[in-house]
Structure formats: structure tokens, C-alpha cells
Design an enzyme around this catalytic site. Structure first.
Site, PDB file in Angstrom:
ATOM      1  N   ILE A 150       0.873  -1.182   0.000  1.00 19.72           N
ATOM      2  CA  ILE A 150       0.000   0.000   0.000  1.00 19.72           C
ATOM      3  C   ILE A 150       0.907   1.229   0.000  1.00 19.72           C
ATOM      4  CG2 ILE A 150      -1.831   1.231   1.228  1.00 19.72           C
ATOM      5  CD1 ILE A 150      -2.448  -1.528   2.632  1.00 19.72           C
ATOM      6  N   GLU A 151       0.980   1.904  -1.151  1.00 17.40           N
ATOM      7  CA  GLU A 151       1.918   3.030  -1.281  1.00 17.40           C
ATOM      8  C   GLU A 151       1.283   4.331  -0.820  1.00 17.40           C
ATOM      9  OE1 GLU A 151       3.453   2.735  -5.303  1.00 17.40           O
ATOM     10  OE2 GLU A 151       4.710   1.031  -4.673  1.00 17.40           O
TER      11      GLU A 151
ATOM     12  N   GLU B  73       4.208  -7.845   3.081  1.00 17.23           N
ATOM     13  CA  GLU B  73       4.507  -8.733   4.209  1.00 17.23           C
ATOM     14  C   GLU B  73       4.050  -8.109   5.523  1.00 17.23           C
ATOM     15  OE1 GLU B  73       6.397  -7.616   1.798  1.00 17.23           O
ATOM     16  OE2 GLU B  73       8.244  -8.750   1.568  1.00 17.23           O
TER      17      GLU B  73
END
Ligand code: THU
Length: 139
Positions: free
Chosen positions: A46-47, A58
Site C-alpha cells: 500500500i503506497e 509482508e
């Protein structure tokens, strides 16, 4: 772990990439985390426009699991690639390895890197984070 379990984790990680929020890198990553009692928690990357707050797949999986009360884990599968096309193994970044170190036994925790359900490699956390610093160092 038997092969069908490994392939299930790989498929769950692959399926998760469609939820990746990656407007800046277009690099999709999916993860599937297996608890000791056999539950699977998935995660995607999720940027963020400020870059720094970006969360890796992860860590999304770990934080989902830990926030639901899980503390014991056997394995994680990680897949990733540009636009979600799997060509190379996607290894966990250093920050994610350190998060694994917090909750997992480095000698036994398995990290499955895959490019397909037939093409994968398995490492222990200790192999990817030798001499890691963890909770035992503060005990
Ligand atoms: N990324 C992950 O999700 N996991 C990793 O272990 C490596 C990097 C993500 C972060 C960012 O959204 C994109 O991949 C490119 O770095």
C-alpha cells in the site's frame, strides 16, 4: 510443509496482488502468512504520496494477523512483479525481515519466494537475516 499447502499459500499471495495500491511504482506484491494453527492472513503493498508511509505486503499481512490476536507463525509466501507480472523472486526488504524477527523463530520460520505454483524457493528467516536482533536480546 507439504506441497499442496505451499501451493495454496502461493496462490493466495498471487490473488492478493490485485489489491495492491501502487500508483507510484506499479510494482505489485502479495503475501500470504500461515499461522501455527493453520490460518492464512493475506497482505498487499500500500503506497503513499509521501513515499515513506508505504507499507509492504509482508507487513500488511503481519499487522492484520497480530491485530487479530495471532502471535505464532510458521511461514510466509511472497510474490511480486511490475504490474503484477511474476518474473523474479521478490525477497522481503530489511524492515519486513526485522518485523518477522519480532514474531518468528528465525531457525524455523519459512519464507517462500515464488514466481508460480511450480517455481519457488524456501528460506528460513535465519538465512535471510543472519545474527538478527530480536526480543530474546532484550529478555
Ligand atoms: N515491496 C513490498 O511490498 N515488499 C517487499 O519486500 C519489497 C518491496 C513494495 C514496496 C513498494 O510498494 C514496492 O514494492 C516497490 O518498492
Amino acid at each position: 510443509m507439504d506441497k499442496s499447502r505451499i501451493q495454496e499459500l502461493i496462490q493466495r499471495a498471487i490473488d492478493q496482488m490485485r489489491f495492491s495500491y501502487v500508483p507510484y511504482s506499479n510494482f505489485r506484491v502479495g503475501a500470504a502468512l500461515l499461522t501455527k494453527d493453520g490460518k492464512i492472513y493475506t497482505g498487499c503493498n500500500i503506497e503513499n504520496a509521501a513515499y515513506g508511509p508505504t507499507n509492504c505486503a509482508e507487513r500488511t499481512a503481519f499487522f492484520k494477523a497480530v491485530s487479530e490476536g495471532e502471535r505464532q507463525f510458521d511461514a510466509i509466501c511472497i510474490v511480486g512483479g511490475p504490474d503484477g507480472v511474476l518474473k523474479d523472486y521478490t525477497a522481503p526488504c530489511g524492515v519486513c525481515r526485522q518485523v518477522m524477527m519480532e514474531f518468528c523463530n528465525p531457525e524455523t520460520f519459512q519464507i517462500i519466494l515464488a514466481v508460480s505454483t511450480e517455481d519457488y524457493r524456501i528460506y528460513t528467516l535465519k538465512e535471510l537475516l543472519p545474527l538478527g536482533f530480536g526480543p530474546d536480546n532484550l529478555a
